[in-house]
Design a protein around this motif. Structure first.
Motif, PDB file in Angstrom:
ATOM      1  N   VAL A   1      26.553   0.142   3.877  1.00  9.83           N
ATOM      2  CA  VAL A   1      27.990   0.400   3.864  1.00  9.83           C
ATOM      3  C   VAL A   1      28.658  -0.581   2.907  1.00  9.83           C
ATOM      4  O   VAL A   1      28.113  -1.645   2.612  1.00  9.83           O
ATOM      5  CB  VAL A   1      28.614   0.270   5.272  1.00  9.83           C
ATOM      6  CG1 VAL A   1      27.977   1.245   6.241  1.00  9.83           C
ATOM      7  CG2 VAL A   1      28.518  -1.147   5.801  1.00  9.83           C
ATOM      8  N   THR A   2      29.827  -0.212   2.424  1.00  9.04           N
ATOM      9  CA  THR A   2      30.643  -1.106   1.621  1.00  9.04           C
ATOM     10  C   THR A   2      31.769  -1.617   2.510  1.00  9.04           C
ATOM     11  O   THR A   2      32.503  -0.814   3.101  1.00  9.04           O
ATOM     12  CB  THR A   2      31.234  -0.363   0.402  1.00  9.04           C
ATOM     13  OG1 THR A   2      30.162   0.140  -0.392  1.00  9.04           O
ATOM     14  CG2 THR A   2      32.101  -1.282  -0.438  1.00  9.04           C
ATOM     15  N   LEU A   3      31.870  -2.927   2.624  1.00  2.00           N
ATOM     16  CA  LEU A   3      32.903  -3.531   3.454  1.00  2.00           C
ATOM     17  C   LEU A   3      34.217  -3.530   2.681  1.00  2.00           C
ATOM     18  O   LEU A   3      34.279  -4.005   1.552  1.00  2.00           O
ATOM     19  CB  LEU A   3      32.510  -4.950   3.842  1.00  2.00           C
ATOM     20  CG  LEU A   3      31.144  -5.094   4.530  1.00  2.00           C
ATOM     21  CD1 LEU A   3      30.834  -6.558   4.794  1.00  2.00           C
ATOM     22  CD2 LEU A   3      31.090  -4.286   5.804  1.00  2.00           C
TER      23      LEU A   3
ATOM     24  N   TRP B   1      35.171  -4.231  10.927  1.00  2.00           N
ATOM     25  CA  TRP B   1      35.259  -4.007   9.482  1.00  2.00           C
ATOM     26  C   TRP B   1      35.520  -2.539   9.199  1.00  2.00           C
ATOM     27  O   TRP B   1      34.866  -1.665   9.774  1.00  2.00           O
ATOM     28  CB  TRP B   1      33.947  -4.396   8.801  1.00  2.00           C
ATOM     29  CG  TRP B   1      33.823  -5.856   8.557  1.00  2.00           C
ATOM     30  CD1 TRP B   1      33.339  -6.795   9.428  1.00  2.00           C
ATOM     31  CD2 TRP B   1      34.182  -6.546   7.378  1.00  2.00           C
ATOM     32  NE1 TRP B   1      33.382  -8.032   8.856  1.00  2.00           N
ATOM     33  CE2 TRP B   1      33.895  -7.915   7.593  1.00  2.00           C
ATOM     34  CE3 TRP B   1      34.723  -6.155   6.160  1.00  2.00           C
ATOM     35  CZ2 TRP B   1      34.131  -8.881   6.623  1.00  2.00           C
ATOM     36  CZ3 TRP B   1      34.951  -7.119   5.202  1.00  2.00           C
ATOM     37  CH2 TRP B   1      34.656  -8.462   5.429  1.00  2.00           C
TER      38      TRP B   1
ATOM     39  N   CYS C   1      34.791   0.250   6.749  1.00  2.00           N
ATOM     40  CA  CYS C   1      33.670   0.417   5.820  1.00  2.00           C
ATOM     41  C   CYS C   1      33.698   1.787   5.145  1.00  2.00           C
ATOM     42  O   CYS C   1      34.136   2.771   5.716  1.00  2.00           O
ATOM     43  CB  CYS C   1      32.346   0.296   6.572  1.00  2.00           C
ATOM     44  SG  CYS C   1      32.145  -1.275   7.424  1.00  2.00           S
ATOM     45  N   ARG C   2      33.164   1.813   3.939  1.00  2.00           N
ATOM     46  CA  ARG C   2      32.955   3.068   3.212  1.00  2.00           C
ATOM     47  C   ARG C   2      31.451   3.311   3.212  1.00  2.00           C
ATOM     48  O   ARG C   2      30.671   2.418   2.870  1.00  2.00           O
ATOM     49  CB  ARG C   2      33.510   2.941   1.790  1.00  2.00           C
ATOM     50  CG  ARG C   2      33.552   4.230   1.030  1.00  2.00           C
ATOM     51  CD  ARG C   2      34.338   4.119  -0.288  1.00  2.00           C
ATOM     52  NE  ARG C   2      34.067   2.914  -1.050  1.00  2.00           N
ATOM     53  CZ  ARG C   2      34.924   1.893  -1.206  1.00  2.00           C
ATOM     54  NH1 ARG C   2      36.098   1.918  -0.633  1.00  2.00           N
ATOM     55  NH2 ARG C   2      34.588   0.851  -1.937  1.00  2.00           N
TER      56      ARG C   2
ATOM     57  N   HIS D   1      34.097   7.212   6.053  1.00  2.00           N
ATOM     58  CA  HIS D   1      34.621   5.867   6.206  1.00  2.00           C
ATOM     59  C   HIS D   1      35.020   5.664   7.658  1.00  2.00           C
ATOM     60  O   HIS D   1      35.148   6.625   8.415  1.00  2.00           O
ATOM     61  CB  HIS D   1      35.829   5.643   5.290  1.00  2.00           C
ATOM     62  CG  HIS D   1      36.954   6.587   5.594  1.00  2.00           C
ATOM     63  ND1 HIS D   1      37.036   7.823   5.021  1.00  2.00           N
ATOM     64  CD2 HIS D   1      37.994   6.503   6.447  1.00  2.00           C
ATOM     65  CE1 HIS D   1      38.095   8.456   5.494  1.00  2.00           C
ATOM     66  NE2 HIS D   1      38.702   7.672   6.368  1.00  2.00           N
TER      67      HIS D   1
ATOM     68  N   TRP E   1      35.805   2.326  10.959  1.00  2.00           N
ATOM     69  CA  TRP E   1      35.663   0.968  11.475  1.00  2.00           C
ATOM     70  C   TRP E   1      34.326   0.794  12.181  1.00  2.00           C
ATOM     71  O   TRP E   1      33.895   1.669  12.928  1.00  2.00           O
ATOM     72  CB  TRP E   1      36.792   0.668  12.455  1.00  2.00           C
ATOM     73  CG  TRP E   1      38.118   0.567  11.790  1.00  2.00           C
ATOM     74  CD1 TRP E   1      39.017   1.574  11.574  1.00  2.00           C
ATOM     75  CD2 TRP E   1      38.690  -0.606  11.224  1.00  2.00           C
ATOM     76  NE1 TRP E   1      40.121   1.103  10.924  1.00  2.00           N
ATOM     77  CE2 TRP E   1      39.946  -0.234  10.699  1.00  2.00           C
ATOM     78  CE3 TRP E   1      38.274  -1.927  11.125  1.00  2.00           C
ATOM     79  CZ2 TRP E   1      40.773  -1.158  10.065  1.00  2.00           C
ATOM     80  CZ3 TRP E   1      39.112  -2.845  10.500  1.00  2.00           C
ATOM     81  CH2 TRP E   1      40.351  -2.457   9.992  1.00  2.00           C
TER      82      TRP E   1
ATOM     83  N   GLU F   1      31.786  -5.846  13.855  1.00  2.00           N
ATOM     84  CA  GLU F   1      31.051  -6.850  13.083  1.00  2.00           C
ATOM     85  C   GLU F   1      29.678  -7.126  13.699  1.00  2.00           C
ATOM     86  O   GLU F   1      28.714  -7.415  12.993  1.00  2.00           O
ATOM     87  CB  GLU F   1      31.886  -8.127  13.026  1.00  2.00           C
ATOM     88  CG  GLU F   1      31.382  -9.160  12.093  1.00  2.00           C
ATOM     89  CD  GLU F   1      32.378 -10.287  11.970  1.00  2.00           C
ATOM     90  OE1 GLU F   1      33.204 -10.227  11.031  1.00  2.00           O
ATOM     91  OE2 GLU F   1      32.325 -11.207  12.815  1.00  2.00           O
TER      92      GLU F   1
ATOM     93  N   LEU G   1      26.756  -5.285  12.102  1.00  2.00           N
ATOM     94  CA  LEU G   1      26.570  -5.410  10.653  1.00  2.00           C
ATOM     95  C   LEU G   1      25.661  -6.584  10.336  1.00  2.00           C
ATOM     96  O   LEU G   1      25.696  -7.618  10.999  1.00  2.00           O
ATOM     97  CB  LEU G   1      27.918  -5.600   9.958  1.00  2.00           C
ATOM     98  CG  LEU G   1      28.891  -4.438  10.102  1.00  2.00           C
ATOM     99  CD1 LEU G   1      30.245  -4.835   9.534  1.00  2.00           C
ATOM    100  CD2 LEU G   1      28.361  -3.194   9.424  1.00  2.00           C
TER     101      LEU G   1
END
Length: 90
Positions: free
Chosen positions: A59-61, A69, A71-72, A78, A80, A83, A86
């Motif tokens: 994922v991209t934060l 977070w 994330c995408r 996308h 939430w 944390e 992750l």
């Protein structure tokens, strides 16, 4: 939630401090950061989507708030993620 949307404040989340349940005039609810509602209105647009991912998903934060977070995901979704699920690294 849209910027300026009228919201009714609910309770806070005892397991995730910093979040408050809010409901719009259509009856749709979601968790918003504490302080996101001013004078009964959303102070900005906010996406309340929670993501579901399998272990190992990259994922991209994008941004963080109170232990979560936004994330995408690689497939365009996308949302939430807590944390706690992750792992930063390779």
């Amino acid at each position: 939630m849209a910027r300026g949307e009228a919201l009714t404040l609910g309770g806070t989340d005892p397991e995730n401090p910093g979040w408050r349940w809010c409901v719009n005039e259509k009856g749709l609810g979601g968790w918003l950061p504490e302080g996101w509602v001013v004078d009964g209105r959303a102070k900005g647009a906010f996406d309340t989507t929670e993501a579901t991912v399998a272990p190992g998903t990259r994922v991209t934060l994008v941004r963080a708030h109170a232990g979560w977070w936004f994330c995408r995901l690689g497939d365009g979704r996308h949302g939430w993620l807590p944390e706690s699920v992750l792992s930063i690294g390779d």
